[in-house]
Design an enzyme around this catalytic site. Sequence first.
Site, PDB file in Angstrom:
ATOM      1  N   GLY A 124     -18.422  43.779  35.104  1.00 28.67           N
ATOM      2  CA  GLY A 124     -19.704  43.314  34.571  1.00 28.67           C
ATOM      3  C   GLY A 124     -19.731  41.806  34.433  1.00 28.67           C
ATOM      4  O   GLY A 124     -19.575  41.265  33.338  1.00 28.67           O
ATOM      5  N   SER A 126     -21.849  39.449  37.006  1.00 31.77           N
ATOM      6  CA  SER A 126     -23.113  38.825  37.426  1.00 31.77           C
ATOM      7  C   SER A 126     -24.287  39.275  36.562  1.00 31.77           C
ATOM      8  O   SER A 126     -24.348  40.409  36.093  1.00 31.77           O
ATOM      9  CB  SER A 126     -23.420  39.186  38.876  1.00 31.77           C
ATOM     10  OG  SER A 126     -22.333  38.865  39.691  1.00 31.77           O
ATOM     11  N   SER A 158     -21.174  47.053  40.736  1.00 24.86           N
ATOM     12  CA  SER A 158     -20.826  48.159  41.628  1.00 24.86           C
ATOM     13  C   SER A 158     -20.168  49.281  40.818  1.00 24.86           C
ATOM     14  O   SER A 158     -19.290  49.032  40.000  1.00 24.86           O
ATOM     15  CB  SER A 158     -19.854  47.682  42.714  1.00 24.86           C
ATOM     16  OG  SER A 158     -20.420  46.602  43.419  1.00 24.86           O
ATOM     17  N   GLU A 241      -8.814  38.780  43.732  1.00 30.55           N
ATOM     18  CA  GLU A 241      -9.933  39.414  44.413  1.00 30.55           C
ATOM     19  C   GLU A 241     -10.204  38.794  45.779  1.00 30.55           C
ATOM     20  O   GLU A 241     -10.625  39.474  46.696  1.00 30.55           O
ATOM     21  CB  GLU A 241     -11.190  39.300  43.522  1.00 30.55           C
ATOM     22  CG  GLU A 241     -12.373  40.049  44.091  1.00 30.55           C
ATOM     23  CD  GLU A 241     -13.675  39.857  43.307  1.00 30.55           C
ATOM     24  OE1 GLU A 241     -13.620  39.465  42.135  1.00 30.55           O
ATOM     25  OE2 GLU A 241     -14.722  40.092  43.906  1.00 30.55           O
TER      26      GLU A 241
HETATM   27  C1  LIG Z   1     -21.607  43.921  47.967  1.00 33.63           C
HETATM   28  C2  LIG Z   1     -21.622  43.173  46.667  1.00 33.63           C
HETATM   29  C3  LIG Z   1     -20.954  43.702  45.569  1.00 33.63           C
HETATM   30  C4  LIG Z   1     -21.000  43.045  44.322  1.00 33.63           C
HETATM   31  N1  LIG Z   1     -20.374  43.628  43.255  1.00 33.63           N
HETATM   32  C5  LIG Z   1     -20.432  43.003  42.048  1.00 33.63           C
HETATM   33  C6  LIG Z   1     -19.823  43.610  40.908  1.00 33.63           C
HETATM   34  O1  LIG Z   1     -19.258  44.706  40.995  1.00 33.63           O
HETATM   35  N2  LIG Z   1     -19.902  42.979  39.726  1.00 33.63           N
HETATM   36  C7  LIG Z   1     -20.535  41.771  39.581  1.00 33.63           C
HETATM   37  O2  LIG Z   1     -20.534  41.232  38.482  1.00 33.63           O
HETATM   38  N3  LIG Z   1     -21.143  41.172  40.641  1.00 33.63           N
HETATM   39  C8  LIG Z   1     -21.104  41.767  41.864  1.00 33.63           C
HETATM   40  N4  LIG Z   1     -21.720  41.190  42.947  1.00 33.63           N
HETATM   41  C9  LIG Z   1     -22.523  39.969  42.731  1.00 33.63           C
HETATM   42  C10 LIG Z   1     -21.886  38.719  43.306  1.00 33.63           C
HETATM   43  O3  LIG Z   1     -20.732  38.366  42.574  1.00 33.63           O
HETATM   44  C11 LIG Z   1     -22.956  37.614  43.260  1.00 33.63           C
HETATM   45  O4  LIG Z   1     -24.012  38.018  44.104  1.00 33.63           O
HETATM   46  C12 LIG Z   1     -22.390  36.286  43.728  1.00 33.63           C
HETATM   47  O5  LIG Z   1     -21.488  35.759  42.797  1.00 33.63           O
HETATM   48  C13 LIG Z   1     -23.503  35.231  43.971  1.00 33.63           C
HETATM   49  O6  LIG Z   1     -24.327  35.135  42.867  1.00 33.63           O
HETATM   50  P1  LIG Z   1     -25.922  35.241  43.017  1.00 33.63           P
HETATM   51  O7  LIG Z   1     -26.247  36.462  43.811  1.00 33.63           O
HETATM   52  O8  LIG Z   1     -26.512  35.131  41.647  1.00 33.63           O
HETATM   53  O9  LIG Z   1     -26.363  33.996  43.906  1.00 33.63           O
HETATM   54  P2  LIG Z   1     -26.559  32.490  43.396  1.00 33.63           P
HETATM   55  O10 LIG Z   1     -25.388  32.075  42.597  1.00 33.63           O
HETATM   56  O11 LIG Z   1     -27.898  32.382  42.762  1.00 33.63           O
HETATM   57  O12 LIG Z   1     -26.564  31.696  44.762  1.00 33.63           O
HETATM   58  C14 LIG Z   1     -27.739  31.587  45.581  1.00 33.63           C
HETATM   59  C15 LIG Z   1     -27.421  30.640  46.720  1.00 33.63           C
HETATM   60  O13 LIG Z   1     -27.102  29.335  46.214  1.00 33.63           O
HETATM   61  C16 LIG Z   1     -25.820  28.901  46.685  1.00 33.63           C
HETATM   62  N5  LIG Z   1     -25.134  28.173  45.628  1.00 33.63           N
HETATM   63  C17 LIG Z   1     -25.031  28.523  44.323  1.00 33.63           C
HETATM   64  N6  LIG Z   1     -24.290  27.624  43.638  1.00 33.63           N
HETATM   65  C18 LIG Z   1     -23.908  26.677  44.543  1.00 33.63           C
HETATM   66  C19 LIG Z   1     -23.122  25.489  44.441  1.00 33.63           C
HETATM   67  N7  LIG Z   1     -22.590  25.074  43.289  1.00 33.63           N
HETATM   68  N8  LIG Z   1     -22.927  24.758  45.577  1.00 33.63           N
HETATM   69  C20 LIG Z   1     -23.467  25.150  46.769  1.00 33.63           C
HETATM   70  N9  LIG Z   1     -24.238  26.277  46.896  1.00 33.63           N
HETATM   71  C21 LIG Z   1     -24.443  27.025  45.813  1.00 33.63           C
HETATM   72  C22 LIG Z   1     -25.070  30.182  47.040  1.00 33.63           C
HETATM   73  O14 LIG Z   1     -24.092  29.940  48.030  1.00 33.63           O
HETATM   74  C23 LIG Z   1     -26.212  31.075  47.570  1.00 33.63           C
HETATM   75  O15 LIG Z   1     -26.450  30.765  48.908  1.00 33.63           O
HETATM   76  C24 LIG Z   1     -21.702  41.817  44.187  1.00 33.63           C
HETATM   77  C25 LIG Z   1     -22.356  41.279  45.300  1.00 33.63           C
HETATM   78  C26 LIG Z   1     -22.338  41.953  46.528  1.00 33.63           C
HETATM   79  C27 LIG Z   1     -23.068  41.357  47.693  1.00 33.63           C
END
Ligand SMILES: Cc1cc2nc3c(=O)[nH]c(=O)nc-3n(C[C@H](O)[C@H](O)[C@H](O)COP(=O)(O)OP(=O)(O)OC[C@H]3O[C@@H](n4cnc5c(N)ncnc54)[C@H](O)[C@@H]3O)c2cc1C
Length: 368
Positions: A124, A126, A158, A241
Amino acid sequence: MDFAWTPEQGALRDQAREVAADAVARFGRSNDSWINGYSAEFAKELAALGWIGLTWPVEHGGGGRPAVDRLIIGEELIAAGAPIAAMWFADRQMGPALIAFGRPDQQAEFLPGILAGETTWCIGMSEPEAGSDLASLKTSARRDGDEWVINGQKIWTSFAAVADYCYLIGRTSSDGPPHQGISEIIVPMSTPGIEVRPITDMTTNRHFCEVFFTDVRVPITNLVGVEGNAFKQTMRQLEHERGGIDRLVSNQALFRLAAERADTADPLTRQEIAALETAYRVGRILVVREVLHQAPAGFSAATKCFCTEHEQRVADFLGRVYGAEATLWNDVSRGIVYAPGYTIMGGTSNVMRNILGERVLGLPREPR
Ligand SMILES: Cc1cc2nc3c(=O)[nH]c(=O)nc-3n(C[C@H](O)[C@H](O)[C@H](O)COP(=O)(O)OP(=O)(O)OC[C@H]3O[C@@H](n4cnc5c(N)ncnc54)[C@H](O)[C@@H]3O)c2cc1C
């Protein structure tokens, strides 16, 4: 350096290959099976083989075996698409985190269930407004007597719908810099006040969930490690990870299918197959370096970036080989539409490049 497996390692690989083929025959095959292939039954079978906690120290009930053995088993199970998701998160992350930061009573309470393949854990981390920037998370854990009272929302969690426990990162303090106020807390998913809403992604997978916490109360003793230290503890978990074989091998089965079908009379196709095969082998060497702890600190970001971008190039190749057929609803098309997720989960490629630049190469940070 001899890259060949020893006879014992070769025998382990053959055994893992057989176990994987048998599991796929009985439970079905999944793309990226460490996250999409869930079978509680198979998790227990892996436990019986001693393949959960294989590398954990013996004093914690683990197998005390070399990390390379886990790589060999993981590569075979995931390449075949065997359903290992019920145990993989806990084997890879929660168990090692509890061994590194947990108290002896927590280790005694939670490790045996993981080792037996009987408990599934979700992560838990994101939130709708906090992904890459973990320090901005808002889910709060407020202390009330002997309990934490948790309120907030997680997303992309997940397996939250089937998990027994959530390894929650929550805000225990709003004083000081944001990254210093977050803590790791174990939350049993049966606790009143938790609502789980599964999300179906465009491949029709349903492991993602939204998780809502409303006045969820857990004992104060469920804090793991030091209060306010989650940022450092979690960064260590993410090292586990990011640098593993699961980041490279997830659609290897589809690559093999496509390579067999491809028109190898075409020199460009031949070159593409050779490039992908080469990249797989390079990625594997990077993973081996991580597993043997020979990579510099923080380098798992580069390993993850290289390996997951390879997985996306495999998906592009599938699209070219299958052409219009890739628009039909089958394993191949699911593999293609799933691929963007590889470079998002566990930290995006952009963020991995930042870590590489700042922590490994020592480049100047962009002024904020
Ligand atoms: C298949 C899958 C399984 C997952 N499972 C889990 C889970 O079990 N538990 C959990 O907690 N999360 C999970 N996640 C979530 C995942 O950890 C997040 O999606 C990921 O950390 C990115 O965060 P966000 O989606 O909020 O994107 P954001 O952080 O909002 O990013 C959006 C865009 O901005 C860019 N960006 C952001 N910050 C920067 C920076 N400082 N410099 C340059 N570019 C930047 C990113 O590269 C991206 O292109 C999962 C995701 C996927 C796809």
